[in-house]
Design an enzyme around this catalytic site. Sequence first.
Site, short mmCIF file in Angstrom:
data_model
loop_
_atom_site.label_atom_id
_atom_site.label_comp_id
_atom_site.label_asym_id
_atom_site.label_seq_id
_atom_site.Cartn_x
_atom_site.Cartn_y
_atom_site.Cartn_z
N LYS A 164 40.23 38.83 2.86
CA LYS A 164 41.24 38.44 1.87
C LYS A 164 41.56 39.64 1.00
O LYS A 164 40.72 40.11 0.23
CB LYS A 164 40.69 37.29 1.04
CG LYS A 164 41.63 36.80 -0.04
CD LYS A 164 41.08 35.55 -0.69
CE LYS A 164 41.97 35.05 -1.79
NZ LYS A 164 41.40 33.84 -2.42
N LYS A 171 44.14 37.05 5.40
CA LYS A 171 45.07 36.64 4.36
C LYS A 171 45.53 37.83 3.55
O LYS A 171 44.68 38.65 3.20
CB LYS A 171 44.31 35.65 3.48
CG LYS A 171 45.07 35.02 2.39
CD LYS A 171 44.18 34.04 1.69
CE LYS A 171 44.95 33.58 0.48
NZ LYS A 171 44.14 33.02 -0.51
#
Length: 338
Positions: A202, A255
Amino acid sequence: MLGQSQFKRLRRLRGHPVMRQMLQDIVLRAEDLVYPVFVRSGKKIRSAVRSMPGIFQFSPDTALEELRALEQTGVKSFILFGVTDARHKDAKGSAAHDTDNAVCRTLELVRKKNLELYAMTDVCLCSSTSHGHCGILSKNAREVVDNDATIDRLGELALLHAQSGADLVAPSGMMDGAVAAIRHALDDSQFKHVPIMSYAVKYASAFYGPFRDAADSAPGFGDRSSYQMDPRRRRESLQEAQADLDQGADILIVKPGLPYLDILRDLREAFAAPLAAYHVSGEYAMIKAAAREKWIDETAVVLESLVAMKRAGANLILTYFARQIAPKLQSDSRAQSP
Ligand code: PBG
């Protein structure tokens, strides 16, 4: 004039619609999509998220209606994000642990009403902490968030979600050791069968802006760069993925989505584990804004974006477009069958 043998005629296979369709090797199905749903305590709430047209904060009762509608589209899975009222936030994010909070109530309703959807939950503290960070603050200014104190809390939080009926838990706070802490907490309490889908990779991204509106989770000071990854580092993604797999992660999330397809592809090539791409709030907002101006064809752009994530290596895609786009996928496949 050049002779035929001097160049390859790739257009030959593009001439007929049937041949074009037969040669598609990327298939996007409603089953690949996971629909994010924001829930807060109360009744009959359906509060529009300003920067995400079509996305709402729901109370558990209206969330149930939304999930029933989702079921009709062919999407089989959703992920819940808890939103905490400002007056219930505190430094430790206690509201997340309240057994009566909106995430737990919604899970219980989904179970009671026998929805057949696969229920996932986002496991993080950022929407219930008064400072908006993804964990308990550290006394050491450089760390911002106290890693080890936070992962114990995440273990308890994941267990609470499993007890309330979550089929899968997804820790999103980028704390080292979170997956191990959650695995232990689940295994010690008869939840060995509950998988962990870790937000393993992330990046600290400006594309999360609209989500922080939706979850009311913007950090009150500083940013998330002491726990989320620097977009300028590529290979660290392999270390993060390996670390989470070693701790027992079952599925890994990359992400954001489109701007990080290279990273998704790196992981696809390095690991056999199932991968998920998160088509994040900023990506959603940009498409909605351009479509509203009629600068792009919304459906075509969404389909192309999701196909690109599958092509890069995603098995699953978390997307705010799930509910809206799934009926188009179904009608596509109806058109294909005789
Ligand atoms: C919570 C969390 C965030 C997102 C998912 N889980 C926000 C953040 O890290 O600030 C972002 C999702 C999106 O932008 O759609 N930690």
